[in-house]
Design a protein around this motif. Structure first.
Motif, PDB file in Angstrom:
ATOM      1  N   LEU A  96      93.948  21.642  45.416  1.00 21.36           N
ATOM      2  CA  LEU A  96      92.507  21.841  45.277  1.00 21.36           C
ATOM      3  C   LEU A  96      91.816  21.898  46.638  1.00 21.36           C
ATOM      4  CD1 LEU A  96      91.693  19.613  42.202  1.00 21.36           C
ATOM      5  CD2 LEU A  96      91.576  22.094  42.336  1.00 21.36           C
ATOM      6  N   THR A  97      92.304  21.142  47.605  1.00 15.67           N
ATOM      7  CA  THR A  97      91.745  21.199  48.955  1.00 15.67           C
ATOM      8  C   THR A  97      91.923  22.586  49.551  1.00 15.67           C
ATOM      9  OG1 THR A  97      92.234  18.858  49.288  1.00 15.67           O
ATOM     10  CG2 THR A  97      91.848  20.181  51.259  1.00 15.67           C
ATOM     11  N   VAL A  98      93.103  23.161  49.360  1.00 17.36           N
ATOM     12  CA  VAL A  98      93.366  24.507  49.876  1.00 17.36           C
ATOM     13  C   VAL A  98      92.467  25.521  49.187  1.00 17.36           C
ATOM     14  CG1 VAL A  98      95.099  26.333  50.004  1.00 17.36           C
ATOM     15  CG2 VAL A  98      95.728  23.982  50.557  1.00 17.36           C
ATOM     16  N   VAL A  99      92.336  25.427  47.877  1.00 16.57           N
ATOM     17  CA  VAL A  99      91.514  26.385  47.124  1.00 16.57           C
ATOM     18  C   VAL A  99      90.052  26.296  47.549  1.00 16.57           C
ATOM     19  CG1 VAL A  99      90.639  26.945  44.826  1.00 16.57           C
ATOM     20  CG2 VAL A  99      93.073  26.497  45.151  1.00 16.57           C
ATOM     21  N   VAL A 100      89.525  25.095  47.637  1.00 21.54           N
ATOM     22  CA  VAL A 100      88.121  24.924  48.017  1.00 21.54           C
ATOM     23  C   VAL A 100      87.901  25.380  49.451  1.00 21.54           C
ATOM     24  CG1 VAL A 100      86.324  23.195  48.428  1.00 21.54           C
ATOM     25  CG2 VAL A 100      87.666  23.115  46.329  1.00 21.54           C
ATOM     26  N   GLY A 152      85.599  29.684  53.020  1.00 18.24           N
ATOM     27  CA  GLY A 152      85.798  30.457  54.237  1.00 18.24           C
ATOM     28  C   GLY A 152      86.567  29.725  55.316  1.00 18.24           C
ATOM     29  N   LEU A 153      87.171  28.587  55.011  1.00 20.51           N
ATOM     30  CA  LEU A 153      87.977  27.852  55.979  1.00 20.51           C
ATOM     31  C   LEU A 153      89.444  28.032  55.644  1.00 20.51           C
ATOM     32  CD1 LEU A 153      86.092  24.429  55.961  1.00 20.51           C
ATOM     33  CD2 LEU A 153      85.947  26.167  57.709  1.00 20.51           C
ATOM     34  N   ASP A 154      90.305  27.874  56.643  1.00 20.69           N
ATOM     35  CA  ASP A 154      91.724  27.812  56.308  1.00 20.69           C
ATOM     36  C   ASP A 154      92.100  26.336  56.118  1.00 20.69           C
ATOM     37  OD1 ASP A 154      91.858  26.821  58.864  1.00 20.69           O
ATOM     38  OD2 ASP A 154      93.377  28.219  59.575  1.00 20.69           O
ATOM     39  N   TYR A 155      93.314  26.119  55.688  1.00 15.65           N
ATOM     40  CA  TYR A 155      93.743  24.764  55.352  1.00 15.65           C
ATOM     41  C   TYR A 155      93.681  23.826  56.555  1.00 15.65           C
ATOM     42  CZ  TYR A 155      96.677  20.874  53.974  1.00 15.65           C
ATOM     43  OH  TYR A 155      97.151  19.618  53.729  1.00 15.65           O
ATOM     44  N   GLN A 156      94.073  24.293  57.710  1.00 15.91           N
ATOM     45  CA  GLN A 156      94.078  23.434  58.892  1.00 15.91           C
ATOM     46  C   GLN A 156      92.663  22.993  59.273  1.00 15.91           C
ATOM     47  OE1 GLN A 156      96.722  22.064  60.231  1.00 15.91           O
ATOM     48  NE2 GLN A 156      98.010  23.157  58.768  1.00 15.91           N
ATOM     49  N   VAL A 163      85.281  21.157  63.117  1.00 15.23           N
ATOM     50  CA  VAL A 163      85.786  22.528  62.962  1.00 15.23           C
ATOM     51  C   VAL A 163      85.832  23.189  64.326  1.00 15.23           C
ATOM     52  CG1 VAL A 163      85.376  24.762  61.889  1.00 15.23           C
ATOM     53  CG2 VAL A 163      84.808  22.679  60.645  1.00 15.23           C
ATOM     54  N   SER A 164      86.994  23.746  64.661  1.00 13.30           N
ATOM     55  CA  SER A 164      87.108  24.490  65.913  1.00 13.30           C
ATOM     56  C   SER A 164      87.058  25.973  65.599  1.00 13.30           C
ATOM     57  CB  SER A 164      88.419  24.134  66.615  1.00 13.30           C
ATOM     58  OG  SER A 164      89.517  24.454  65.781  1.00 13.30           O
TER      59      SER A 164
END
Length: 65
Positions: free
Chosen positions: A39-43, A48-52, A63-64
């Protein structure tokens, strides 16, 4: 000797039950962890963020870009 059996009854039984429940619940806890990660990856992707980047936000790194 009677005090020993009383202590085993008062302390031993809850310890055995806690251990039994922990062993029984461990697979469920691992499955829940996998679901939370998914769910973290999906959200993150929907936002608009990637998993890292999402992981960095959760760890307080920001966020970098």
């Amino acid at each position: 000797m009677e005090d020993l059996w009383t202590q085993v009854g008062n302390v031993g039984f809850p310890m055995v039950m806690a251990f039994y429940l922990l062993v029984r619940m461990e697979p469920l806890i691992k499955e829940l962890q996998k679901s939370v990660t998914l769910l973290t990856v999906v959200v993150a992707r929907l936002g608009g963020l990637d998993y890292q980047e999402a992981k960095g936000l959760l760890e307080g790194k920001g966020v970098s870009k």
